[in-house]
Structures are given as structure tokens and as C-alpha cells.
Design a protein around this motif. Structure first.
Motif, PDB file in Angstrom:
ATOM      1  N   SER A  79     -11.919 -29.228  30.795  1.00 12.37           N
ATOM      2  CA  SER A  79     -11.868 -28.458  29.562  1.00 12.37           C
ATOM      3  C   SER A  79     -11.852 -26.812  29.771  1.00 12.37           C
ATOM      4  CB  SER A  79     -13.061 -28.680  28.625  1.00 12.37           C
ATOM      5  OG  SER A  79     -14.361 -28.549  29.200  1.00 12.37           O
ATOM      6  N   ALA A  82      -8.477 -26.066  31.001  1.00 13.71           N
ATOM      7  CA  ALA A  82      -7.224 -26.048  30.099  1.00 13.71           C
ATOM      8  C   ALA A  82      -7.515 -24.683  29.277  1.00 13.71           C
ATOM      9  CB  ALA A  82      -7.401 -27.465  29.173  1.00 13.71           C
ATOM     10  N   ALA A  92      -1.565 -26.234  27.345  1.00 12.76           N
ATOM     11  CA  ALA A  92      -2.288 -27.059  28.518  1.00 12.76           C
ATOM     12  C   ALA A  92      -3.164 -27.806  27.802  1.00 12.76           C
ATOM     13  CB  ALA A  92      -3.307 -26.268  29.403  1.00 12.76           C
ATOM     14  N   VAL A  93      -3.508 -29.244  28.317  1.00 13.20           N
ATOM     15  CA  VAL A  93      -4.170 -30.138  27.475  1.00 13.20           C
ATOM     16  C   VAL A  93      -5.046 -30.846  28.585  1.00 13.20           C
ATOM     17  CG1 VAL A  93      -2.339 -32.102  27.679  1.00 13.20           C
ATOM     18  CG2 VAL A  93      -4.189 -32.082  25.795  1.00 13.20           C
ATOM     19  N   SER A  94      -6.123 -31.203  28.327  1.00 13.08           N
ATOM     20  CA  SER A  94      -6.994 -31.766  29.414  1.00 13.08           C
ATOM     21  C   SER A  94      -7.346 -33.464  28.984  1.00 13.08           C
ATOM     22  CB  SER A  94      -8.545 -31.446  29.343  1.00 13.08           C
ATOM     23  OG  SER A  94      -9.269 -31.357  28.231  1.00 13.08           O
ATOM     24  N   TYR A  95      -7.181 -34.247  30.189  1.00 13.77           N
ATOM     25  CA  TYR A  95      -7.534 -35.599  29.624  1.00 13.77           C
ATOM     26  C   TYR A  95      -8.655 -36.143  30.823  1.00 13.77           C
ATOM     27  CZ  TYR A  95      -3.025 -36.101  27.219  1.00 13.77           C
ATOM     28  OH  TYR A  95      -2.449 -35.688  25.993  1.00 13.77           O
TER      29      TYR A  95
ATOM     30  N   ARG B  64     -10.067 -28.254  20.346  1.00 15.15           N
ATOM     31  CA  ARG B  64      -9.722 -29.603  21.108  1.00 15.15           C
ATOM     32  C   ARG B  64     -10.769 -29.177  22.406  1.00 15.15           C
ATOM     33  NH1 ARG B  64      -7.636 -32.081  25.300  1.00 15.15           N
ATOM     34  NH2 ARG B  64      -7.009 -34.115  24.969  1.00 15.15           N
ATOM     35  N   GLU B  65     -10.547 -28.477  22.985  1.00 10.28           N
ATOM     36  CA  GLU B  65     -11.135 -28.130  24.504  1.00 10.28           C
ATOM     37  C   GLU B  65     -12.779 -27.811  24.442  1.00 10.28           C
ATOM     38  OE1 GLU B  65      -9.433 -29.051  27.094  1.00 10.28           O
ATOM     39  OE2 GLU B  65      -7.617 -29.258  26.026  1.00 10.28           O
ATOM     40  N   MET B  68     -14.155 -31.444  23.944  1.00  6.72           N
ATOM     41  CA  MET B  68     -13.980 -32.007  25.420  1.00  6.72           C
ATOM     42  C   MET B  68     -15.238 -31.506  25.836  1.00  6.72           C
ATOM     43  SD  MET B  68     -12.365 -33.906  27.335  1.00  6.72           S
ATOM     44  CE  MET B  68     -10.688 -33.991  27.125  1.00  6.72           C
TER      45      MET B  68
END
Lengths: 412, 412
Positions: A79, A82, A92-95, B64-65, B68
């Protein structure tokens, strides 16, 4: 557009400043016109802190709950990375592992990856996003969080690279490549521009465990080029691929060494056929790793067996064997500590039968007594007295021309 | 076998010792023969620490982050609590929000729960396991991690209890129940054995925000009994259910109060029909909460409007209104700070029209001037000078017989 997978370990993401630094490295790759997938570990000492918390609750935490606990470490890093990328204007996107589609076997704390569902990742890449994935973790088919054990983040990176048909997987670490020997002890040690997967596996303990053998095996299976690079300095690293394209003339590619080795000898083993497997099964049950094994038959139906173990396992090895003396059927045990193992590694050896002989000659010339020997197709190891270790490594490094290896630029 | 849902907030799980203490409370409920589902928040200052990390990376983290990042907090607690329960010999399993089947709308940082898939939870309960669920978090239909915003863990607990048809949802906190007034200021304040959902909503600011109004609304919709209990002391708490079964004779159930209130008056509002909504829409856009509203028509087509806001919003409220003076169409603004609101709450009021009159009589007897009034079916609020707040609360507490409330045991 090519896909590059980058992996940054715990030291490289150890603070907010370092995470911002990592973001810059990621952006450089993106600006070269590549799609980038970044795999990160937990920040520096985070994992230790979490382990400490658990140990204040129980001395025997369940593996499932440890996985639940430890997997939060990488989730924090993804996180933050990102956010750092977004702050610099990049999408950017975190997974987490489960969000990235990393499916593992139903084993906690040391699961193997069985499958990667790349749908979500491919969609995000098509949208031009930089993807940040939590290393070291996955999910079972029934939705349980798992971790991949030692070298887990390296494995995540390589597995993602293989699944996404990435051009390359870059392993960023605190050393800048793979060396011909450990530069802390061998002043002439040089950085290699490339090594083969097998050589890398044999050299694994060079460069302070820069890359986990499991990840190298994985990369080899998928013929995926790996590059070990410095996360701090902007210099070329070492490329690991099937054929070492440079330095083809080198028979020996590196000299590895480790100390704190003990040789154990089991005398008078009565049943050579079942006795041998019984001894190593018994040791394995107690998590005692055995390295070199030498068997010699002295009399009919009576075998002596020598093997090397790490010094810190000595006490347990003795008690385990003595406890089972009756079943295993031997007369007595002797051991010698204070030993070290020096190995020469190189795929050129396969076609050069004289390499082992040359190694022993060099050691003899310098009055270094060899106590045990082990060979593979691309490695010869000699066990010597600990005080001879550095000297042995140094003279072998020179004798096999490694002092003069040029660090050339490869073109990727 | 009945299902009891227990919720422990951040203070109750603030250290390893406290988590072990929580495990004991959970086990007590299990030993009574109930199935137990426990919802926990992040440990003490964990969330603050995570927010700090993010703020060192960027001043504008994406929601979103942040979800997370923050959702790792509860994940740490659930694993530790499950370990503590296992250490004491109980079969326990932890689930994150997404594992527990908590589905939310696709909104980050303040998502509402849309659905709970209880298959996994029911299976674990059938296996006799104690379930530990991460509060405050869920997952969207497309697999994104979300958080529920303020009061999130309370909401998780109530939603789970409703979905699992639990007998009761116990909210463990650092106060031991709901009081007739704030015991820090009103020495005769007594703990109530029960209150209705509506009374609880009106009393929300008593007992230091012991229970989030959103969770109370949720419980009311599902007619789920809630109990507010102390996580430290083993005493009965306050039961919140549709009909307050005890103290039926009490017309007023509690006295609430808060200070730092400012009254603003907008003079000469030209268009009473659109002007009124325009003013409150403008204030809402700037997140300024308006409480009491009083409208008076002084001349034809010219309205004066008074409303109360929190003192810390005063500056912004003035500048927002002055900036839009032309559009809103008023002549000038006045304001008075240093005010406080004192409220009496009780569902018995509905059938007792004289309660408001009695309240004003009591205040007048004690020379307390009332500056604004607001009434609902179960509440009467009066705005008074700040220095009269405690005195007003105290005399009302006595006048409405609250000093003599007996704390009786309820039978659950």
C-alpha cells in the motif's frame, strides 16, 4: 510492450524514504516503455516484530495463524509503495497475494505455488497501471492465507514473471550482483556479468544468499532470465540465464566457502543396506541437514560412514544417533569440528575432467590437507581445516583465473 | 445452541496481555454452552501508526490504498487472539473481513455492508470452533478490500450477529454500560440496566461514544439485542433492545449534554423557499454539521434563520456563507459562541406531553436562560450558556428522578 518484474527485499523497503527510492527505480523501468510488476517484502524488521508479538502470546503458535499474522507485513509495504508511485503521478495499484491470483497448496508456513490466475493482473497492465504485489504470500483454493516460507518473495517474483511471460525478472538486493567469491574475504573477487541457473544454484551461498535456490530452480524450469541488481547503486548486475553468454572460456565461475562444519563418522554399521537409510531418515526427522556423505566398507558386513553437518547441529545429532544406537546398529561415533568447505563451481567443468585434480594439486602445493571430497557435474567441494578456508579460497580463486574476470556490460 | 457475538475495541486489545484477557472473556461465554463469534479492532495505537507511515509517503493517499494499509491492523489482532485461544486449549480460527464473507459496496474508507455470506462461518461454528473476525473491513464484489469507516467494528459485530441470527451481540468497551448521564460530571449518574434502540441513539454522546449510532440503527433494523459491557470488570452492562423492560415508570431515561456550541443567525433571507435549502446544502458541502434549526418569518418574504453548529466550524461557516452571500440572498450574519446543549431523553415522553414544559420550569427555577429549543418524540434539547451546562444537567437529572434509578440485574 515487454513486462518486467522487479523484486525488492525487506532491506530495500526498510523505511518510508527507502520506499520512495524504490518508487523511483520502478518509474525508471516504466519510463523505458515497459509494463512493470513489482513484488515487495515486509519492511525491514516488521516480520521480527510480528513474530515477537506472537511469542508473547504463545510459544507454539499455529502455522495458520502465523501466516495470517505475517502476511500483514507485505500488505503494509504494497500500500505504501502504491501511494509513493501515485504521489509521483503514476497510476499504481497494490494487490495482496490472494488478490494477485497466487494459488498455493493447502500447507501453512511453507506452501508451494500451484497456479497463478493472471486475469486481474493482465487487466490492470492493459489499463497502463504499475502493479505492486505482496511477496511471500498466497491463498489456497479454499480461501486460506498461506505464506511461501524462506525465499518466498523471490519465488513470488519469478512465478509472476513466468505466468505473465515477462521479459526478465530483476531481483533488487543490497549487493550489486553475483561474485566469483565472497568479496568480504577474497579481495580479488569480481562481479560476474552472467551465470547459468545451475551455477547460481551451486553458488547460492556466495553474495550472502542473494537469491533463494528455490526461485532459481523455478526460473530454470521456465527458462526465465533473472537479474540480480543493487537497489542502491545504479550499476549493471548479474544476469542468470540458461547459457552463460559471456566468459565462456572460464572453466570455473566461482569459489564458494563456508565454515562451522563438523565431520561425523559412524563406525561398525552392521546392516549396510538398511542402516544407511535409517541413519539419514533419523537425522532428517530431527531437521539435521547432512551435506557430504562418504561410505567405506572396511570388513564384510561392517561399514564406516562419514558425513558433514553444521556445527550447531552436533549436539542434537549425537543424542539422536545414540538414542537409536540399538535400532541403527553401529558400534561408536567420532566427530571432528572446526572444519570448512571450499567449492569451485562452473558449468565448464562438465567437459574438463582434470578440474578436480587441478584443485587438489593447488591445495597440496599450499600445504592444505583435504579431509573430505564431494563432486557434482559443475562443482567440486573439499573439506579442509577452518584456519585454511580463506587461504584455500584465495589460491583457488587465483589458480582458476578468477582474479582477472572482466566485468563486461551485457546488452539486454 | 445459541450464538453470541462479542466485540472488543482497540483499547480492549491494546497489548498482548489484554488480548490474553479477552481470550478469557471469550472462553467464559463458550463455557456457558454458547457458540461464540468475536469481532476485534486493531490493537490500541496501531491505526495511528499506519496513518503516520502513509503521511510520510504522501499527504493525499488514495482511499483504496489506505484501506489496504489500515485493514492490516485488525488482521494482526485476529491472529493473536486466535493464538491466545488455542494456547488455552480451545479450537479457534481467525477470518479477515473478506474471508468472513463480508461484502460491501464499492466505496473505499466508508463502505456499507451489503451482504454477508455466512457459509464459511456456519461451517466453522458447526465444527465447534470459536471464530475471530476482523472488524471494520470487508470486500467488494470484485475483490477489493474496503473499510467501513467510523464505528466500523461495531457495525461488523452487529451485522454478523444479524446474519447468524445470534441471540445477542455484546459490545465490550472501557466503560461498563450506558449511564443516565455522564458520570464524570454528574455524580448521581447511574448505570441503566436497559434502554431502547431509539433512546440509545439519542443518548449516543453519553458514556463517551460507547456505541456507534450506525451499529445501533443496524441492530434496531434487525431487532437484535445489544449489550454494552466492560471488558475489564465482570459486571452486568446495559442491554439495548426494542422495549426497555425495566424502569418502565421512568419518563426520562437520561440527560445528555455537550458544550462548544455556537448559534448563528442569518438575517433577511429573501427567498424563504429556496434560500433555506441553499444555505444548508452549502454548509453540508463543506462538511459543517448543523444541529438545531429555528426559522422565524419577520416580514413578508423576509426570513431570519438560526441554527447551531460546533464552535470549531465557526470560522469556516462564516466564510462559506459570506462567499455565497449574493447567491444565498441574505443581509447579514450574527453569531453567539460559548453555548451548550442539554437534552433529556426517554421513550416515555411520547405519551407525556408535559415533559418539555416541566424541563423549562426546572431550568427557570434555577435561573437558567434557554436560548434555543429542539424536540423529537423522545428527546427535548435546550441550548443554554456554557457555564450553566453542568448545573442544568444536574438539576434535570434530579428533577426527573434519575438520581434514584436502581441498577437491577436483568435476566438474559
Amino acid at each position: 510492450m515487454s513486462i518486467i518484474v522487479q523484486k525488492f527485499g525487506g532491506t530495500s523497503v526498510g523505511s518510508e524514504e527507502k520506499i520512495i527510492n524504490v518508487a523511483n527505480r520502478v518509474i525508471e523501468e516504466k519510463q523505458r516503455g515497459n509494463d512493470v510488476v513489482v513484488v515487495v517484502s515486509a519492511m525491514g524488521k516488521t516480520t521480527d516484530g510480528l513474530v515477537k508479538l506472537a511469542s508473547n502470546i504463545t510459544s507454539h503458535p499455529s502455522k495458520r495463524e502465523m501466516d495470517m499474522l505475517l502476511s500483514t507485513g507485505e500488505q503494509v509495504t504494497i500500500s505504501l509503495l502504491a501511494m509513493a508511485l501515485q504521489q509521483k503521478g503514476y497510476d499504481a495499484v497494490s494487490y495482496t497475494g490472494w488478490q494477485a491470483g497466487i494459488v498455493t497448496e493447502a500447507v501453512h508456513s511453507n506452501a508451494r505455488i500451484t497456479e497463478i490466475n493472471t486475469v486481474k493482473l493482465k487487466k490492470s497492465l492493459n489499463e497502463g497501471k504499475i502493479i505492486v504485489v505482496a511477496g511471500f504470500q498466497g491463498m489456497t483454493a479454499s480461501g486460506e492465507i498461506t505464506t511461501l516460507g524462506r525465499g518466498g518473495s523471490d519465488t513470488t517474483a519469478v512465478a509472476l514473471a513466468a505466468s505473465l511471460h515477462a521479459e526478465r525478472c530483476d531481483i533488487y538486493t543490497d549487493v550489486d550482483g553475483v561474485y566469483t567469491s565472497d568479496p568480504r574475504y577474497i579481495e580479488n573477487a569480481r562481479k560476474l556479468t552472467s551465470v547459468s541457473y545451475d551455477e547460481m544454484l551451486e553458488l547460492a551461498n556466495l553474495g550472502a544468499g542473494v537469491l533463494h535456490p528455490r526461485a532459481v530452480e523455478f526460473a530454470k524450469n521456465y527458462q526465465l532470465p533473472l537479474e540480480v541488481r543493487s537497489s542502491i547503486e545504479k550499476v549493471e548486475g548479474t544476469l542468470i540465464e540458461e547459457e552463460a553468454t559471456m566468459e565462456q572460456n572460464l572453466i570455473v565461475r566461482g569459489v564458494a566457502f563456508e565454515n562451522e562444519i563438523t565431520r561425523m563418522t559412524v563406525f561398525g554399521l552392521k546392516n549396510a543396506i538398511t542402516g544407511l537409510s535409517s541413519i539419514f531418515t533419523t537425522l532428517a526427522k530431527h531437521h539435521i541437514n547432512v551435506d557430504i556423505i562418504i561410505q567405506s566398507q572396511t570388513e564384510k558386513n561392517c561399514t564406516n560412514l562419514s558425513f558433514s553437518i553444521h556445527e550447531h547441529d552436533l549436539g542434537q545429532a549425537i543424542s539422536v544417533l545414540e538414542d537409536n544406537k540399538q535400532t541403527l546398529g553401529f558400534t561408536h561415533i567420532e566427530h571432528e569440528s572446526g572444519l570448512a568447505k571450499v567449492s569451485i563451481v562452473g558449468s565448464g567443468m562438465i567437459s574438463n575432467p582434470g578440474v578436480a585434480a587441478e584443485m587438489f594439486e593447488v591445495l597440496a602445493e599450499h600445504d592444505i590437507i583435504v579431509k573430505m571430497v564431494s563432486t557434482s557435474e559443475i562443482k567440486v567441494s573439499a573439506v579442509v581445516d577452518e584456519q585454511n578456508m580463506n587461504k584455500a579460497a584465495k589460491v583457488l580463486h587465483t589458480a582458476f583465473d578468477l582474479d582477472r574476470v572482466k566485468v563486461e556490460q551485457y546488452s539486454s
